[in-house]
Design an enzyme around this catalytic site. Structure first.
Site, mmCIF file in Angstrom:
data_model
loop_
_atom_site.group_PDB
_atom_site.id
_atom_site.type_symbol
_atom_site.label_atom_id
_atom_site.label_comp_id
_atom_site.label_asym_id
_atom_site.label_seq_id
_atom_site.Cartn_x
_atom_site.Cartn_y
_atom_site.Cartn_z
ATOM 1 N N ASP A 33 0.790 -1.165 0.091
ATOM 2 C CA ASP A 33 0.082 -0.236 -0.026
ATOM 3 C C ASP A 33 1.035 1.187 0.007
ATOM 4 O O ASP A 33 1.953 0.934 0.422
ATOM 5 C CB ASP A 33 -1.087 -0.083 1.221
ATOM 6 C CG ASP A 33 -1.791 0.918 1.517
ATOM 7 O OD1 ASP A 33 -2.361 1.351 0.375
ATOM 8 O OD2 ASP A 33 -2.198 1.585 2.418
ATOM 9 N N ASP A 223 -1.036 -0.464 5.951
ATOM 10 C CA ASP A 223 -1.019 0.084 7.479
ATOM 11 C C ASP A 223 -2.574 -0.120 7.868
ATOM 12 O O ASP A 223 -2.863 0.246 9.262
ATOM 13 C CB ASP A 223 -0.787 1.690 7.259
ATOM 14 C CG ASP A 223 -1.961 2.473 6.684
ATOM 15 O OD1 ASP A 223 -2.571 1.866 5.734
ATOM 16 O OD2 ASP A 223 -1.715 3.757 6.567
ATOM 17 N N ASP A 227 -7.520 -0.760 4.724
ATOM 18 C CA ASP A 227 -7.390 -1.908 4.070
ATOM 19 C C ASP A 227 -7.218 -3.184 4.772
ATOM 20 O O ASP A 227 -6.890 -4.202 4.247
ATOM 21 C CB ASP A 227 -6.228 -1.984 3.073
ATOM 22 C CG ASP A 227 -4.702 -1.243 3.624
ATOM 23 O OD1 ASP A 227 -4.989 -1.105 4.820
ATOM 24 O OD2 ASP A 227 -4.159 -0.574 3.259
HETATM 25 P P1 ADP Z 1 -3.768 4.778 -0.172
HETATM 26 O O1 ADP Z 1 -4.327 3.726 -0.898
HETATM 27 O O2 ADP Z 1 -2.634 5.409 -0.500
HETATM 28 O O3 ADP Z 1 -3.365 4.270 1.412
HETATM 29 P P2 ADP Z 1 -6.412 5.518 0.558
HETATM 30 O O4 ADP Z 1 -7.085 4.202 -0.132
HETATM 31 O O5 ADP Z 1 -6.429 5.361 2.017
HETATM 32 O O6 ADP Z 1 -4.962 5.600 0.150
HETATM 33 O O7 ADP Z 1 -7.058 6.704 0.170
HETATM 34 C C1 ADP Z 1 -7.108 6.757 -1.156
HETATM 35 C C2 ADP Z 1 -7.565 8.348 -1.466
HETATM 36 O O8 ADP Z 1 -8.879 8.526 -0.835
HETATM 37 C C3 ADP Z 1 -6.504 9.532 -0.889
HETATM 38 O O9 ADP Z 1 -5.329 9.692 -1.629
HETATM 39 C C4 ADP Z 1 -7.479 10.372 -0.774
HETATM 40 O O10 ADP Z 1 -7.550 11.273 -1.921
HETATM 41 C C5 ADP Z 1 -8.772 10.264 -0.593
HETATM 42 N N1 ADP Z 1 -8.895 10.003 0.804
HETATM 43 C C6 ADP Z 1 -9.334 9.037 1.499
HETATM 44 N N2 ADP Z 1 -9.552 9.245 2.827
HETATM 45 C C7 ADP Z 1 -9.662 10.570 2.722
HETATM 46 C C8 ADP Z 1 -9.969 11.632 3.985
HETATM 47 N N3 ADP Z 1 -10.174 11.329 5.217
HETATM 48 N N4 ADP Z 1 -9.806 13.065 3.578
HETATM 49 C C9 ADP Z 1 -9.670 13.200 2.449
HETATM 50 N N5 ADP Z 1 -9.300 12.369 1.272
HETATM 51 C C10 ADP Z 1 -9.311 10.992 1.661
HETATM 52 MG MG MG Z 2 -3.709 3.155 3.005
#
Ligand code: ADP
Ligand code: MG
Length: 328
Positions: A33, A223, A227
């Protein structure tokens, strides 16, 4: 296996069972991730663009709307706001995994998230031309600009990828819900071969799991902020213990206590060494027993040789197993 798990725990790697050590030894793919795993998950605000209102006010709306989320992005926005957050001003909070959050601040609807969230709400937004994670803001149903934030790579991330390749991992893949621009830049810096971006948490490994041969195992490192289901879906789920969520630690098969991703290569090595010792012991024990059995059948072996073939072999196998405790 006990010694292998013991050796790993001394290194700060918690393995939840011996079957996981066995699977780890067969792991060919490691899938990461991005946020919080390859990067520190501590974002700095690097710009506020196309804002309709004062920068500080937009940031205040963002921090308040995000006040209930544990996502690294929301924590960073709260920190950038810098003042104490009055939670009583915020109601109707809804977090949409992989998209962002919506809430009411002082009764005014506020949305903070990525382009997908804006599309979902039917609000036209302005693209950002900089490389970085973009938090689009909508206040009272209208677009209010976006906050550009950037994350730093973990200092040992590159080394972790290199040492995985040395440990014989065929393929490293990075998955993220973030934009393609950011994903490609991170992957290039780290030397990760494959990268998939703009994914929803639920879709993260499904495709990879379906396309790989049955016998080649896949490990997912995350983390667990959103996920945790992916952690349990992969053949081996590896979670960050220090910054990861409780759900992640619960769903994972292996937990890295200090979030040091270089330890993934260590645990792969430990698992192979442990499995090697297991095989040695099995072959040794069966061989000695077979020899004494044959000698006994011909009347050459005496009682003491039979005792050695049973108890002696066990003791030697146990002593050999202790080598798994040493992980150098
Ligand atoms: P990653 O796959 O990099 O761990 P996430 O799946 O957690 O990222 O989130 C994907 C995208 O969704 C982030 O890059 C962001 O654009 C958006 N996002 C998720 N949660 C939030 C939040 N609490 N506030 C703002 N944007 C969010
Ligand atoms: Mg993440």
């Amino acid at each position: 296996f006990f010694a292998g798990i013991g050796g790993a725990s001394r290194e700060g790697i918690l393995v939840k069972g011996s079957n996981y050590l066995e699977t780890l030894a067969q792991t060919r793919y490691v899938v990461f991730d991005k946020t919080g795993t390859m990067t520190q998950g501590v974002f700095e605000v690097s710009g506020v663009h196309h804002n309709e209102m004062e920068e500080a006010r937009l940031l205040e709306y963002a921090a308040l709307a995000e006040s209930a989320s544990s996502h690294p992005i929301s924590k960073s926005l709260q920190k950038a706001y810098g003042k104490a957050i009055d939670r009583s001003r915020v109601t109707d909070i809804e977090e949409i995994s992989g998209n962002g959050v919506t809430a009411k601040v002082d009764g005014i609807p506020v949305a903070a998230g990525n382009a997908k969230l804006m599309e979902r709400l039917g609000i036209p937004y302005k693209e950002c031309h900089h490389v970085g994670t973009v938090v689009h803001m909508a206040v009272n149903g209208a677009y209010a600009g976006h906050i550009l934030i950037s994350d730093l790579l973990k200092p040992n991330a590159k080394e972790a990828i290199t040492s995985l390749k040395h440990a014989g991992i065929e393929k490293t893949v990075m998955l993220t819900g973030d934009s393609k621009k950011v994903a490609d830049q991170v992957a290039k810096e780290l030397g990760i071969g494959e990268v998939y971006s703009e994914l929803l948490p639920a879709d993260k490994v499904e495709q990879l799991i379906q396309n790989k041969p049955e016998k080649e195992k896949l490990a997912f490192v995350g983390d667990g902020i959103n996920d945790a289901p992916v952690l349990s879906r992969a053949d081996i789920g590896i979670a960050m213990g220090a910054m990861g969520s409780d759900a992640a630690i619960e769903a994972a098969d292996v937990v890295l206590m200090d979030d040091d991703i270089r330890k993934i290569a260590s645990i792969v090595r430990i698992s192979r060494k442990t499995l090697g010792i297991v095989k040695q012991n099995i072959v040794f024990a069966l061989a000695v027993k077979a020899i004494v059995l044959v000698l006994g059948a011909f009347g050459v072996a005496n009682m003491w040789e039979a005792v050695f073939a049973d108890v002696g072999v066990s003791v030697i196998a146990i002593l050999n197993s202790m080598r798994a405790l040493k992980t150098e």
